[in-house]
Design an enzyme around this catalytic site. Sequence first.
Site, PDB file in Angstrom:
ATOM      1  N   ASP A  44       0.816  -1.214   0.000  1.00  0.00           N
ATOM      2  CA  ASP A  44       0.000   0.000   0.000  1.00  0.00           C
ATOM      3  C   ASP A  44       0.854   1.271   0.000  1.00  0.00           C
ATOM      4  OD1 ASP A  44      -2.349   1.418   0.022  1.00  0.00           O
ATOM      5  OD2 ASP A  44      -3.039   0.701   1.961  1.00  0.00           O
ATOM      6  N   CYS A  83      -6.156   4.850  -3.702  1.00  0.00           N
ATOM      7  CA  CYS A  83      -6.295   3.426  -3.393  1.00  0.00           C
ATOM      8  C   CYS A  83      -7.532   2.768  -4.012  1.00  0.00           C
ATOM      9  CB  CYS A  83      -6.323   3.219  -1.877  1.00  0.00           C
ATOM     10  SG  CYS A  83      -4.847   3.787  -1.016  1.00  0.00           S
ATOM     11  N   HIS A 137     -10.325  -1.773  -1.658  1.00  0.00           N
ATOM     12  CA  HIS A 137     -10.081  -0.652  -0.761  1.00  0.00           C
ATOM     13  C   HIS A 137     -10.467  -0.975   0.680  1.00  0.00           C
ATOM     14  CE1 HIS A 137      -9.381   3.338   0.657  1.00  0.00           C
ATOM     15  NE2 HIS A 137     -10.592   3.389   1.178  1.00  0.00           N
ATOM     16  N   HIS A 324      -0.224   2.457  -6.205  1.00  0.00           N
ATOM     17  CA  HIS A 324       0.202   3.711  -6.842  1.00  0.00           C
ATOM     18  C   HIS A 324       1.481   4.152  -6.165  1.00  0.00           C
ATOM     19  CE1 HIS A 324      -1.494   5.303  -3.187  1.00  0.00           C
ATOM     20  NE2 HIS A 324      -2.680   4.835  -3.534  1.00  0.00           N
TER      21      HIS A 324
END
Length: 514
Positions: A44, A83, A137, A324
């Site tokens: 994450d 996210c 998520h 990301h």
Amino acid sequence: MYRQIFNVRLFIMFFLLFSCQGKKIDKKNSQINEKLNVLFIIVDDLNCDLGAYGNSVVHTPNIDRLASRGVLFENAHAQYPWCGPSRASLMTGMYPNQTKITNINMNLRNSIPDVITMGQRFRQQGYQSVRIGKIFHCDVPGAIGTSGNDDIYSWDQTVNPYGRDKIEEYKVNTLTPRKYGGTLSWLAAEGTDNEQTDGIAASEAIKKLDNFANTETPFFLALGFFRPHTPFIAPKKYFDLYDQQKIEIPEIASDYLSTLPEPAVKSIRSKKHQLNMDKELAQEIKEAYYATISFVDAQVGRILDYLETSGLDKNTIVVFTSDHGFHMGEHSHWQKQTLFESSTRIPLIISTPYTVNKGGVTKSPVELIDIYATLMDLTNIEPPKHVVGKSLRPIMNNLKTSVRKSSLTRWRNGYSIKTNRYRLTQWGSNGELGYELYDHKNDKNELINLADNQDYSTVMDSLKLNLAQRIADASVIPEGVGRQFENIKPMHKQKNITYGDIHDLDGEIIYLKK
């Protein structure tokens, strides 16, 4: 006598018939057991500050080890630097314009109820599909220990780890009291790896792998680590790996903002409380981010070690990636939600038991949504028709080839493409809010906007055409996606509750745990 002989013959005939059927079933099961397994690891908010990606400061020996056995994609990008939308795209193989999910805390099935997710497709093909931690998520840290906005149809089993980091959340340093997920926050924790949420996740993953190895069960194991997402929490020993005073903080020119379109300025100035930090504080926070990466790396190492000792490495595909990127002071911004390289770019490593180019690196532009198609190709499973991502198997076999000319990322009313050399960003539906153009040959940090430079007018025109086509293609309703619903609202988000705090009926804190 004749009847007895007939009955015996009839018994033998039926016995042989069912015995043969049994053998056929065994053969079929044998074919299932010969399937390649998949271990999918997603971290994450992890940028490319890894040893394998050329960062000489961050200690990541285990991720680097995985890269030496697989193929490293140096130019991989997320489709939305946030996210929820990013993970929805990844797990469906579609762009955010197609999933209709551009916000967090949105349920996938409210938008595209008939879609077949990656985990769901493996289930359809006889795999045990298991989720541990964060795949779809899940608010961090507020929803740790719960399923968050998970998709129940993707999994046979799920595990929601909950560790000491949540129990001792009140100890976390933060720029805003009791704010963690969207605020820079950090802690050098007491205790061991196995007490932390991600340490528990790794232990649970090893238990599942052990069971799969003993039962010869084909599996798709999706392991989602919560770190290094804020709060940056790791045991103290990982902080000791770094010399805080030697950590570099990027600086920009005083007139830099005047070279950017207004939406780009807003994206890197949205976190007001994180602007203009003292250098010492910035170094402390960046050290915590690096320490948390090293902590996650150690958990990855535990799992890779088990794959080897169990022999599962001989028939398991391993994917390592992030949802990301993450700014660490670049453009004077911290966190994500921009269309700069720091936010769109992700680590992506794919290792197979039969990797041809072990330790290979490719600069070909690839996208996070390509993982779905790639895993279908590597496991010889027919992908659903709605999957628009491309298989990266050709690149893995030939590092000099490519499957697309550019990678596409959207952030709100902006779109950006990254080629081998250039990044073009358009703000507004037709660029009416401005453009950015960066030449990575001379400006890897994307600090010199060339959009109005006449020397690049030909390049600019060509990239505009490519970007327009990419946006159009990414907005087409995919074949076989089923029903789609527009304007789905995200689930209402409640305030995070730190364990030990006392709240009144209005949710206001009346006692802070010390």
